[in-house]
Design a protein around this motif. Structure first.
Motif, short mmCIF file in Angstrom:
data_model
loop_
_atom_site.label_atom_id
_atom_site.label_comp_id
_atom_site.label_asym_id
_atom_site.label_seq_id
_atom_site.Cartn_x
_atom_site.Cartn_y
_atom_site.Cartn_z
N ARG A 1 0.82 -1.22 0.00
CA ARG A 1 0.00 0.00 0.00
C ARG A 1 0.85 1.26 0.00
O ARG A 1 0.36 2.35 -0.28
CB ARG A 1 -0.94 0.01 1.21
N THR B 1 -4.14 5.87 12.89
CA THR B 1 -3.50 6.44 11.70
C THR B 1 -4.16 6.03 10.39
O THR B 1 -3.93 6.66 9.37
CB THR B 1 -2.02 6.04 11.64
N THR B 2 -4.98 4.96 10.40
CA THR B 2 -5.62 4.52 9.16
C THR B 2 -6.98 5.20 9.00
O THR B 2 -7.64 5.54 9.99
CB THR B 2 -5.80 3.00 9.10
N GLU B 3 -7.39 5.36 7.75
CA GLU B 3 -8.61 6.12 7.45
C GLU B 3 -9.84 5.53 8.14
O GLU B 3 -10.65 6.25 8.72
CB GLU B 3 -8.81 6.15 5.93
N ASP C 1 -7.87 -3.45 7.23
CA ASP C 1 -6.83 -2.45 6.97
C ASP C 1 -7.25 -1.57 5.82
O ASP C 1 -7.84 -2.04 4.88
CB ASP C 1 -5.51 -3.15 6.62
#
Length: 477
Positions: free
Chosen positions: A59, A231-233, A477
């Motif tokens: 990613r 930290t991930t959307e 994720d």
């Protein structure tokens, strides 16, 4: 001994901390260590680190990598070549004695598994240490169609994973328990201790709704404090929803305390350290607080705590479930959510769920008078918290079936237990005992050939227990 420690990235926290501790301990013992990573800013003082672009997360690449068989094989060869080149460059033409690869079965780089097969053909000794397993409700990182490396040594960080991998085909002589080293944390003395601290990055599986519920039962003038944002959307979206929820109901919860305050100070201001997480690999949160002179209170994860209890650590302020009477939950809606999630999980693994799985889930739900709060989705959790805030009868009912919550207002840490646990943690999980285990594992890798393989279908069946499905614990994720 020439040892290469390999991971996708070096970023602060998580597996990175484990690698840095291993590298430092090995260096202090006189071993020749090289850290090979795809990216990251973190460094290991005194240890050579080499960036291998081909090892980066998929990613994080500028363009998505190809997924055809030919493209993957090409990328795998390039990755294997790059790892060998990094080692030979560092060691003057010699290869590593051991390639110690961290979390290789979590598919963050789609070429890594094939690269490991290629490396095996060149006869390096492989040690594959698994901090997480994709079969544990993490279909987002499951390597569909890829076999795991055979006839090499594996390591895990808890006894449940060791048992499951053994039952799925690995022999104990090639399957090692490698717990993590627990770092020292100091609490700043003489601060006002007015918080129940949750020192985590607030990702979904940390079960933030339960920490918020916890805040309703603590003494007045005290708060629950969560240290870091995700930290991930996807996690950020859920997290912001909880922040708005707390503001709306004016609840005693602090967010992002650790953004501008040192870890020593946040620990210094803590009455106790809470955990409401539904899933942990090793479980630092159950050990680190004792080193800082703080008690761990909150949710117990049985397979994690059992390992620590076998080392003499005592947990007398944990609960195994936070029970919500079914009268306050729509069983029809909850059943639908659980069944749909389980079917979606199987589909994402590339499978159809066996008929008995859905039947088992329905029978389990129908037999219940209460449901563990941690198995509910965020919407349902929020609804329960609203009821607790607005209805004293509901508050009393839920307190009555959860004595730990009812007694929180009078809870005090036990200094004798803190002192005992601090000593036990250092004796079992400090640098010296953990490094001794690591050295013993390396000797086995060098001297004990193994012939075994993981049967992935068996491993998947062992982890996918439908009665343990948590709607906040499914990997995304």
């Amino acid at each position: 001994m020439r040892i290469a420690l390999i991971h996708y990235h070096l970023r602060r926290g998580g597996v990175t901390s484990v690698i840095m501790n291993q590298a430092q301990a090995l260096m202090e013992a006189g071993e020749d260590v090289l850290v090979i990573t795809g990216e990251g800013e973190a460094s290991v003082p005194g240890i050579k680190r080499v960036l291998v672009e081909e090892l980066r997360y998929d990613r994080d690449r500028e363009t998505l990598p190809g997924t055809s068989g030919e493209e993957l094989t090409k990328r795998a060869k390039e990755l294997a070549d790059a790892i060998v080149l990094a080692a030979k460059t560092h060691w003057g033409g010699q290869e590593a004695d051991i390639l110690h690869v961290h979390n290789p079965l979590i598919q963050k780089n789609s070429a890594l598994l094939r690269a490991l097969h290629i490396l095996q053909e060149r006869e390096p000794r492989l040690l594959l240490q698994n901090h997480d397993l994709a079969e544990d409700f993490r279909p987002d990182v499951y390597a569909k169609g890829e076999e795991y490396p055979i006839n090499c040594h594996y390591a895990v960080i808890n006894n449940r994973d060791r048992s499951f991998l053994h039952r799925a085909g690995l022999k104990f002589e090639g399957l090692h328990l490698l717990p993590n080293e627990v770092r020292s944390i100091n609490a700043t003395p003489d601060l006002v201790r007015n918080r129940y601290l949750y020192p985590v990055r607030a990702i979904q599986r940390k079960n933030i709704g339960e920490a918020i519920l916890f805040s309703l039962f603590i003494p007045k003038e005290k708060t629950v404090a969560i240290t870091l944002p995700p930290t991930t959307e996807r996690d950020i979206r859920i997290y912001r929803g909880w922040m708005e929820f707390v503001r709306e109901l004016d609840l005693p919860v602090e967010f992002e305390l650790g953004m501008n305050t040192s870890l020593e100070d946040v620990y210094g201001s803590a009455l106790g350290i809470i955990t409401t997480s539904v899933k942990e690999g090793f479980g630092f949160s159950y050990l680190e607080p004792w080193i800082a002179g703080r008690t761990v209170i909150g949710r117990r994860i049985n397979h994690v705590c059992r390992d620590f209890e076998s080392s003499g650590v005592q947990f007398d302020s944990l609960y195994s479930s936070l029970n919500i009477p079914m009268v306050y939950i729509s069983s029809t809606i909850l059943r639908k959510k659980l069944e749909q999630t389980m079917m979606s999980v199987y589909k994402r693994y590339g499978m159809d769920p066996p008929r008995y799985i859905i039947k088992m889930m329905g029978e389990d739900l129908a037999s219940r008078d209460v449901m563990d709060f941690s198995r509910l989705d965020e919407t349902t959790q929020g609804g329960i918290i609203r009821l607790l805030v607005s209805n004293q009868r509901v508050f009393r009912d839920i307190a009555d079936v959860n004595p730990f919550l009812r007694d929180l207002v009078n809870w005090k840490p036990d200094e004798t237990v803190i002192s005992l646990n601090r000593r036990r943690v250092l004796e079992s999980y400090g640098r010296e005992p953990i490094h001794k285990l690591l050295r013993e594992t390396y000797r086995a890798v060098l001297n004990t050939p193994v012939t075994h393989k993981i049967v992935k279908s068996i491993l998947l069946e062992l982890y996918l227990d439908p009665t343990q499905l948590s709607l906040v614990g499914v990997g995304n994720d």
